[in-house]
Scaffold this active site. Sequence first.
Site, PDB file in Angstrom:
ATOM      1  N   CYS A   1      -3.873  10.783   2.041  1.00  0.00           N
ATOM      2  CA  CYS A   1      -3.190   9.524   1.718  1.00  0.00           C
ATOM      3  C   CYS A   1      -1.839   9.794   1.080  1.00  0.00           C
ATOM      4  CB  CYS A   1      -4.041   8.711   0.751  1.00  0.00           C
ATOM      5  SG  CYS A   1      -5.727   8.526   1.322  1.00  0.00           S
TER       6      CYS A   1
ATOM      7  N   LYS B   1       0.829  -1.212   0.000  1.00  0.00           N
ATOM      8  CA  LYS B   1       0.000   0.000   0.000  1.00  0.00           C
ATOM      9  C   LYS B   1       0.863   1.263   0.000  1.00  0.00           C
ATOM     10  CE  LYS B   1      -3.090   3.016   0.441  1.00  0.00           C
ATOM     11  NZ  LYS B   1      -4.424   3.189   0.864  1.00  0.00           N
TER      12      LYS B   1
END
Length: 414
Positions: free
Chosen positions: A265, A211
């Site tokens: 993010c 990720k």
Amino acid sequence: MEINTVGVIGLGYIGLPTAAILASKDVKVTGVDVRPSTVEAVNRGDVPFVEPDLATYVSGAVQQGTLRATTTPEPADAFILAVPTPFADDHEPDLSYIEAAMRAVAPVLRGGELVILESTSPPEATRKMAQWLLDERPDLSLDGADGRPVVHVAHCPERVLPGRVMIELVTNDRVVGGLTPEAAEHAKALYEVFCQGEILTTDATTAEMVKLAENSFRDVNIAFANELSLIADKVGVDVWELIQLANRHPRVNILQPGPGVGGHCIAVDPWFLVDAAPDQARLIRSAREVNDSKPEWVVQKVLDAVEGIENPTIAALGLSFKKDIDDLRESPAVEIVAKIADHCPSGAVLAVEPHIDALPPVLANRRNVTLRTIDAALGEADVTVALVDHSSFRSGLANVAVGHSVIDTRGILG
Ligand code: SAJ
């Protein structure tokens, strides 16, 4: 193992869509959030933020009785933790929300459950989370050691794009990393309930890194585009045309420059890799610095454009962190508007953001910033800075008067 009930801890941008989609598949879901206002909203069938189609899922599931919200965890077959993982001032990851959520879930465990961490996390966070679980519950184990009941722990990072969450939850492939291979298999079975993409299993630390690598890849590529925009400006070349032409090469695909990188993010996650290996993560750190310095460059462009104008009026188009959403978190546009307002105390900044009704406090506190419609702002402004490429801006900007100076950070004018 059979999973009929799931507790989703954290009803934010990821937790609530995940809870709602599981509930739409007839899994009994209890959503848990520390904010009473969020719990009340969900129990009314409301969504406290904008995400296409989510409201339909939430109200449908609440009506059907498959989704319910509460402030404290209750027993369930599986738990999904989707709480924030911000970083501290020195860019060190802050795992306190994960720790608090895990310690809150631990007392209701009976043994045999599955616990999944979905929050984007630095390497080894899943293992730390499991240790907090065991601190609270030494009567349980991760692998059945000494005959103690097992709790299966896995990491399954979310990968959905804000604005397309309900589609991507179903269609994206998922990576599931278990602290044991068995935990990964149980987690895979849970995601198969709603996910049509492929579900790939690995260990927890690899899943954490996957990720972080994805978001760092995007950050580095955006930094490349942002750096090109500075070089092109210096050389006197139109960066949008430059990128369009370079992208005609079969193996080149340059992203778009902008006013900086926002959201919770891409502007955050690469720091977790830098923190994990500071001496090795040189390019990733540099990309962060390039992207973080872009707002200041835009501010300077605006100040140059208003130089010599007494009491300048500046239209700032867009406040969200990207197009067609209402999310202002970590938005470079907000930072730029605040800085322009501070640099031009005798000027006025007319902010245009069709997705909000009121300015965020950081701008509302500045007396020379007001919220306007695009037509009103363009009608009054000496200089316009386009900060977000909302679909609705294209036609508005097309009518801008000849000679009106526009700083187009998103290439809206083409
Ligand atoms: N941006 C540019 N130029 C581009 C693309 C984006 O300046 O060419 C800017 C945007 O304007 C925005 C920022 O980057 O300010 C981030 O936007 P984004 O659309 O790239 O990403 P997010 O933050 O909305 O979602 C990302 C996605 N990750 C990747 O695409 C690798 C999403 O799949 C993740 O699930 C999400 O982060 C997350 O939650 O981690």
